[in-house]
Write a protein that holds these residues in place. Sequence first.
Motif, PDB file in Angstrom:
ATOM      1  N   ALA A  22       0.832  -1.123  -0.093  1.00 30.42           N
ATOM      2  CA  ALA A  22      -0.019  -0.035  -0.024  1.00 30.42           C
ATOM      3  C   ALA A  22       0.963   1.238  -0.063  1.00 30.42           C
ATOM      4  CB  ALA A  22      -1.064   0.152   1.312  1.00 30.42           C
ATOM      5  N   LEU A  23       1.932   1.337   0.669  1.00 37.88           N
ATOM      6  CA  LEU A  23       2.960   2.294   0.878  1.00 37.88           C
ATOM      7  C   LEU A  23       3.638   2.645  -0.463  1.00 37.88           C
ATOM      8  CD1 LEU A  23       4.258   4.712   2.466  1.00 37.88           C
ATOM      9  CD2 LEU A  23       5.827   2.845   3.195  1.00 37.88           C
ATOM     10  N   ALA A  24       4.115   1.665  -1.166  1.00 37.76           N
ATOM     11  CA  ALA A  24       4.641   1.605  -2.508  1.00 37.76           C
ATOM     12  C   ALA A  24       3.620   2.131  -3.345  1.00 37.76           C
ATOM     13  CB  ALA A  24       5.028   0.384  -2.721  1.00 37.76           C
ATOM     14  N   LYS A  25       2.408   1.501  -3.537  1.00 38.73           N
ATOM     15  CA  LYS A  25       1.466   2.176  -4.402  1.00 38.73           C
ATOM     16  C   LYS A  25       1.137   3.851  -4.172  1.00 38.73           C
ATOM     17  CE  LYS A  25      -3.330   1.492  -5.886  1.00 38.73           C
ATOM     18  NZ  LYS A  25      -4.406   0.644  -5.928  1.00 38.73           N
ATOM     19  N   ARG A  26       1.247   4.154  -2.911  1.00 42.20           N
ATOM     20  CA  ARG A  26       0.673   5.502  -2.562  1.00 42.20           C
ATOM     21  C   ARG A  26       2.066   6.426  -2.764  1.00 42.20           C
ATOM     22  NH1 ARG A  26      -2.265   7.836   2.538  1.00 42.20           N
ATOM     23  NH2 ARG A  26      -2.218  10.022   2.150  1.00 42.20           N
ATOM     24  N   LEU A  27       2.998   5.741  -2.885  1.00 42.90           N
ATOM     25  CA  LEU A  27       4.289   6.672  -3.226  1.00 42.90           C
ATOM     26  C   LEU A  27       4.699   6.725  -4.663  1.00 42.90           C
ATOM     27  CD1 LEU A  27       6.744   5.826  -0.279  1.00 42.90           C
ATOM     28  CD2 LEU A  27       5.305   7.932  -0.584  1.00 42.90           C
ATOM     29  N   GLY A  28       3.962   5.701  -5.518  1.00 45.20           N
ATOM     30  CA  GLY A  28       4.211   5.470  -6.558  1.00 45.20           C
ATOM     31  C   GLY A  28       5.605   4.747  -6.885  1.00 45.20           C
ATOM     32  N   TRP A  29       6.133   3.979  -6.150  1.00 45.82           N
ATOM     33  CA  TRP A  29       7.501   3.388  -6.188  1.00 45.82           C
ATOM     34  C   TRP A  29       7.137   1.901  -6.362  1.00 45.82           C
ATOM     35  CZ3 TRP A  29      10.622   4.591  -1.161  1.00 45.82           C
ATOM     36  CH2 TRP A  29      10.543   6.109  -1.110  1.00 45.82           C
ATOM     37  N   LYS A  30       8.308   1.032  -7.004  1.00 39.22           N
ATOM     38  CA  LYS A  30       8.032  -0.298  -6.900  1.00 39.22           C
ATOM     39  C   LYS A  30       8.061  -0.995  -5.723  1.00 39.22           C
ATOM     40  CE  LYS A  30      10.455  -0.092 -11.750  1.00 39.22           C
ATOM     41  NZ  LYS A  30      11.461  -0.557 -12.329  1.00 39.22           N
ATOM     42  N   TYR A  31       7.524  -2.133  -5.666  1.00 42.16           N
ATOM     43  CA  TYR A  31       7.475  -2.731  -4.461  1.00 42.16           C
ATOM     44  C   TYR A  31       8.368  -4.049  -4.607  1.00 42.16           C
ATOM     45  CZ  TYR A  31       5.804  -6.190  -0.638  1.00 42.16           C
ATOM     46  OH  TYR A  31       5.606  -6.818   0.369  1.00 42.16           O
TER      47      TYR A  31
END
Length: 67
Positions: A22-31
Amino acid sequence: MKNRVITISREFGSGGRSVGKALAKRLGWKYYDKELVKAVAEKTGMSKKDTEAVIAATLGTITAALH
């Protein structure tokens, strides 16, 4: 953009993977999770077990240095 990394230490069943995704999605980062271990193991020729140990030791050293 600089490489940025957030690591989330967790215990089994704590929901840490969901939080990380969820954090990666919110930041627009890869997980990355187990994919990172697999990629490093393949690139270095190390076993998955050894790769996990090296990553854990490295992250532990970085965490200790920050405190």
